[in-house]
Design a protein around this motif. Structure first.
Motif, PDB file in Angstrom:
ATOM      1  N   SER A  66      35.532  37.646  50.300  1.00  6.22           N
ATOM      2  CA  SER A  66      36.445  36.939  49.410  1.00  6.22           C
ATOM      3  C   SER A  66      35.675  36.389  48.229  1.00  6.22           C
ATOM      4  N   CYS A  67      36.228  36.542  47.036  1.00  2.00           N
ATOM      5  CA  CYS A  67      35.562  36.012  45.847  1.00  2.00           C
ATOM      6  C   CYS A  67      35.434  34.496  45.912  1.00  2.00           C
ATOM      7  N   SER A  68      36.267  33.851  46.711  1.00  2.00           N
ATOM      8  CA  SER A  68      36.200  32.391  46.827  1.00  2.00           C
ATOM      9  C   SER A  68      34.899  31.924  47.464  1.00  2.00           C
ATOM     10  N   LEU A  69      34.152  32.860  48.095  1.00  5.63           N
ATOM     11  CA  LEU A  69      32.876  32.495  48.697  1.00  5.63           C
ATOM     12  C   LEU A  69      31.785  32.298  47.652  1.00  5.63           C
ATOM     13  N   ILE A  70      32.031  32.749  46.436  1.00  6.94           N
ATOM     14  CA  ILE A  70      31.051  32.604  45.362  1.00  6.94           C
ATOM     15  C   ILE A  70      31.149  31.188  44.816  1.00  6.94           C
ATOM     16  N   PRO A  71      30.037  30.456  44.726  1.00 15.15           N
ATOM     17  CA  PRO A  71      30.103  29.009  44.531  1.00 15.15           C
ATOM     18  C   PRO A  71      30.255  28.526  43.100  1.00 15.15           C
ATOM     19  N   ASN A  72      30.727  29.347  42.162  1.00 17.77           N
ATOM     20  CA  ASN A  72      30.994  28.839  40.819  1.00 17.77           C
ATOM     21  C   ASN A  72      32.089  29.662  40.172  1.00 17.77           C
ATOM     22  N   ASP A  73      32.773  29.061  39.209  1.00 13.84           N
ATOM     23  CA  ASP A  73      33.932  29.701  38.585  1.00 13.84           C
ATOM     24  C   ASP A  73      33.555  30.990  37.883  1.00 13.84           C
ATOM     25  N   PHE A  74      32.381  30.999  37.250  1.00 10.95           N
ATOM     26  CA  PHE A  74      31.936  32.193  36.532  1.00 10.95           C
ATOM     27  C   PHE A  74      31.781  33.369  37.496  1.00 10.95           C
ATOM     28  N   GLY A  75      31.131  33.106  38.627  1.00  6.63           N
ATOM     29  CA  GLY A  75      30.940  34.162  39.609  1.00  6.63           C
ATOM     30  C   GLY A  75      32.250  34.627  40.217  1.00  6.63           C
ATOM     31  N   LYS A  76      33.125  33.684  40.519  1.00  7.35           N
ATOM     32  CA  LYS A  76      34.435  34.054  41.060  1.00  7.35           C
ATOM     33  C   LYS A  76      35.170  34.967  40.082  1.00  7.35           C
ATOM     34  N   ASN A  77      35.077  34.607  38.799  1.00  4.35           N
ATOM     35  CA  ASN A  77      35.776  35.401  37.789  1.00  4.35           C
ATOM     36  C   ASN A  77      35.260  36.832  37.748  1.00  4.35           C
ATOM     37  N   MET A  78      33.950  36.998  37.841  1.00  2.00           N
ATOM     38  CA  MET A  78      33.371  38.340  37.796  1.00  2.00           C
ATOM     39  C   MET A  78      33.765  39.151  39.024  1.00  2.00           C
ATOM     40  N   CYS A  79      33.719  38.507  40.174  1.00  2.00           N
ATOM     41  CA  CYS A  79      34.117  39.181  41.408  1.00  2.00           C
ATOM     42  C   CYS A  79      35.577  39.613  41.336  1.00  2.00           C
ATOM     43  N   GLU A  80      36.432  38.723  40.881  1.00  2.00           N
ATOM     44  CA  GLU A  80      37.853  39.033  40.782  1.00  2.00           C
ATOM     45  C   GLU A  80      38.111  40.157  39.783  1.00  2.00           C
ATOM     46  N   ASP A  81      37.349  40.139  38.666  1.00  2.00           N
ATOM     47  CA  ASP A  81      37.502  41.207  37.674  1.00  2.00           C
ATOM     48  C   ASP A  81      37.162  42.560  38.282  1.00  2.00           C
ATOM     49  N   HIS A 133      28.417  40.624  30.807  1.00  4.25           N
ATOM     50  CA  HIS A 133      29.776  40.203  31.133  1.00  4.25           C
ATOM     51  C   HIS A 133      30.099  38.887  30.430  1.00  4.25           C
ATOM     52  N   PRO A 134      31.275  38.746  29.823  1.00  2.00           N
ATOM     53  CA  PRO A 134      31.642  37.504  29.128  1.00  2.00           C
ATOM     54  C   PRO A 134      31.620  36.297  30.056  1.00  2.00           C
ATOM     55  N   THR A 135      31.242  35.163  29.500  1.00  2.00           N
ATOM     56  CA  THR A 135      31.132  33.926  30.252  1.00  2.00           C
ATOM     57  C   THR A 135      32.243  32.965  29.850  1.00  2.00           C
ATOM     58  N   PRO A 136      32.717  32.109  30.778  1.00  2.00           N
ATOM     59  CA  PRO A 136      33.737  31.125  30.410  1.00  2.00           C
ATOM     60  C   PRO A 136      33.302  30.163  29.313  1.00  2.00           C
ATOM     61  N   CYS A 137      32.002  29.958  29.160  1.00  2.00           N
ATOM     62  CA  CYS A 137      31.442  29.150  28.059  1.00  2.00           C
ATOM     63  C   CYS A 137      31.978  27.720  28.053  1.00  2.00           C
ATOM     64  N   LYS A 138      31.977  27.106  29.213  1.00  2.00           N
ATOM     65  CA  LYS A 138      32.372  25.712  29.323  1.00  2.00           C
ATOM     66  C   LYS A 138      31.772  25.152  30.606  1.00  2.00           C
ATOM     67  N   PRO A 139      31.631  23.835  30.693  1.00  2.00           N
ATOM     68  CA  PRO A 139      31.036  23.238  31.896  1.00  2.00           C
ATOM     69  C   PRO A 139      31.892  23.524  33.124  1.00  2.00           C
ATOM     70  N   GLU A 199      33.959  38.635  21.033  1.00  2.00           N
ATOM     71  CA  GLU A 199      33.323  38.786  19.728  1.00  2.00           C
ATOM     72  C   GLU A 199      32.657  37.496  19.261  1.00  2.00           C
ATOM     73  N   LYS A 200      32.848  36.404  20.013  1.00  2.00           N
ATOM     74  CA  LYS A 200      32.251  35.120  19.647  1.00  2.00           C
ATOM     75  C   LYS A 200      31.125  34.789  20.617  1.00  2.00           C
ATOM     76  N   PRO A 201      30.055  34.139  20.124  1.00  2.00           N
ATOM     77  CA  PRO A 201      28.886  33.876  20.979  1.00  2.00           C
ATOM     78  C   PRO A 201      29.023  32.621  21.821  1.00  2.00           C
ATOM     79  N   CYS A 202      28.425  32.675  22.997  1.00  2.00           N
ATOM     80  CA  CYS A 202      28.253  31.499  23.841  1.00  2.00           C
ATOM     81  C   CYS A 202      26.752  31.246  23.957  1.00  2.00           C
TER      82      CYS A 202
END
Length: 526
Positions: A66-81, A133-139, A199-202
């Motif tokens: 399950s992607c929920s096992l990944i301990p951060n939002d960024f990782g969850k997002n990549m797994c889900e993608d 892979h794009p990042t959420p670019c927020k805390p 197209e915008k940098p983080c």
């Protein structure tokens, strides 16, 4: 605390390495709305599933159940993608040599697509944005967001000129003492693509910034990445960037085979072609539980260049697994004399965990040829979180840790032969660079409990509350550094989370905000 900040960045990067799989049968274009899949009829011929592709997009056991096992939002997002059939970046398969399921999946998927063509089509128009892979670019950790760490610096010859890096936002410069600021990132300073607009940098977190005292138009910017080689696009924002025109343009000084994870830098006060950069003995297990025995350094925790960054070597400091170097100091009168602190933290550790075996403070008196530990600290307090020294490298203030609930601070007035414990609550302090005696410091409690600014006139032995910290400072929005004005000895600055920089000329009785996240957002809108 500094190690917590670093660990959160490592957690953010944790799943980048494992998540870069590029699905062929459901590939979508960069312009397709998020969440929509290309139907089989629309799939380009060259990206159709090759014969023999496992049904149901078999991941060979690489992904967690399950992607929920990944301990951060960024990782969850990549797994889900990936599981949703969207494109994510796939790195060099050799990174997974100790993790057969991911190695097998990487090899399988790379055989089924022409990555050269694929990446060419995915590259953002902004050449400073690396193809990852794009990042959420927020805390995503609930505290100390939009950090400035120790990146706020003042031109030693012109105290109106200032620089700072703001996590996720980039590098900013003021020419009038902080009254106005301008963005100076880009132009060679790499960044990750933003999730909301690739197209915008983080821009990543940079732990420090350095102005060459012999040439103040030369800026050195270490850090900005996790442990890995610069040859991988993911780590291009790291290493050591240099600007020779006051931040108008940037270029990388490190070579592709060097560790991208760096923290602090100094130059020889008499020859700024001699550069020292601190790094870390972190393994791939700090990113994902594979290749735990593969480290990105071989001899030590400090890189040295003697020709302005054209050639580099690791100095033989030695290292312990999972040790990282902190601030490095060079003696202005004897440039063969250097000091830096170290701390070893278990991979993927949370909270304040440190390893039992530590290296403490390392010292050289022959320009880095040989190193030894400063022996005066009690042996169980050799994990150095924060470290400052007087200009002549004889007076020390050290914030150490032995376990989660055993943190202590020490001072030394004899070059580290004898250390004495600092009375609480001060656990962070900086020496006054204008005081040649090395006895004057300002300090505070990093948890803002109490929220006082303290002063010591005897090298850290005793402390008196002289003012209050800015009202914006809390346990969730902490201060990361104290900076003295380069010319006015009565003017001090604090910087911390949410892009804050404050200044005071009355020892903290009054504070003026010269930068904040709100101001940064307004700058970015113009």
């Amino acid at each position: 605390m500094k190690h917590k900040i670093i660990l959160i960045i490592l957690a953010l990067v944790a799943v980048i390495i494992i998540a870069g799989c590029i699905p062929k049968e459901t590939a979508i274009s960069a312009n397709e709305p998020a969440g929509e899949k290309v139907t089989p009829e629309e799939t380009p011929e060259e990206t159709k599933t090759p014969e023999g592709t496992p049904a149901e997009r078999d991941d060979f056991g690489c992904w967690p159940s399950s992607c929920s096992l990944i301990p951060n939002d960024f990782g969850k997002n990549m797994c889900e993608d990936w599981k949703a059939g969207k494109k994510v970046q796939w790195p060099d398969c050799s990174l997974f040599s100790d993790h057969p399921p991911c190695f097998k999946l990487c090899e399988f998927e790379k055989k089924g697509t022409d990555r050269t063509t694929d990446l060419r089509n995915e590259l953002p128009k902004n050449i400073d944005i690396v193809p990852v892979h794009p990042t959420p670019c927020k805390p995503n950790h609930g505290f100390d967001g939009y950090r400035t760490d120790e990146s706020f610096v003042i031109n030693p010859k012109n105290n109106k000129q200032m620089y700072v890096n703001v996590e996720f936002k980039g590098v900013y410069k003021s020419e009038n003492g902080g009254k106005t600021w301008e963005f100076i990132g880009g132009n060679g300073l790499e960044a990750w693509p933003r999730q909301d607009n690739p197209e915008k940098p983080c821009y990543l977190e940079y732990m420090s910034m350095y102005i060459d005292p012999l040439n103040p138009t030369r800026i050195l910017l270490p850090g900005g990445a996790a442990p890995g080689k610069l040859s991988d696009p993911m780590y291009k924002p790291g290493g050591l960037h240099e600007s020779l025109d006051g931040g108008k343009s940037w270029h990388q000084l490190f070579q592709d085979n060097m560790n991208a994870y760096t923290l602090h830098v100094v130059t020889d006060p008499k020859n700024s072609n001699i550069i020292y950069v601190t790094t870390a003995a972190l393994s791939q297990s700090n990113i994902y539980p594979i290749n735990a025995s593969v480290f990105f350094v071989k001899e030590g925790l400090v890189y040295q260049s003697r020709d302005g960054g054209k050639n580099w070597r690791e100095l033989p400091t030695g290292f312990l697994p999972h040790a990282r170097a902190s601030r490095i100091f060079i003696d202005e009168k004897d440039s063969n004399h250097l000091l830096f602190g170290t701390i070893a933290i278990p991979p993927n550790a949370g909270g304040g965990t440190v390893l039992a075996e530590q290296m403490g403070i390392l010292e050289t008196k022959d320009g880095g040829q040989t190193w030894k530990s400063v022996a005066g600290l009690p042996s169980k307090y050799w994990g150095i979180h924060s470290f400052d020294v007087s200009k002549d490298l004889t007076h020390f203030f050290v914030y150490t840790q032995h376990s989660n609930d055993d943190e202590k601070n020490f001072y030394s007035l004899d070059g580290g032969k004898i250390f004495n414990e600092v009375p609480k609550p001060v656990n962070f302090a900086r020496f006054d660079p204008h005081d040649l005696t090395g006895m004057h410091l300002f300090g505070f409690n990093i948890y803002a409990q109490p929220n006082d600014l303290f002063e010591s006139l005897d090298g850290g032995k005793t402390w008196n509350a002289v003012g209050k910290l800015p009202k914006e400072v809390t346990n969730d929005n902490r201060i990361s550094n104290i900076v003295w004005d380069s010319q006015d000895k009565n003017l001090i600055y604090l910087n911390g989370g949410n892009a804050y920089i404050w200044k005071s000329n009355d020892k903290g009785k009054n504070w003026e905000i010269i930068l904040s996240l709100e101001k940064v957002e307004r700058i970015n809108e113009t």
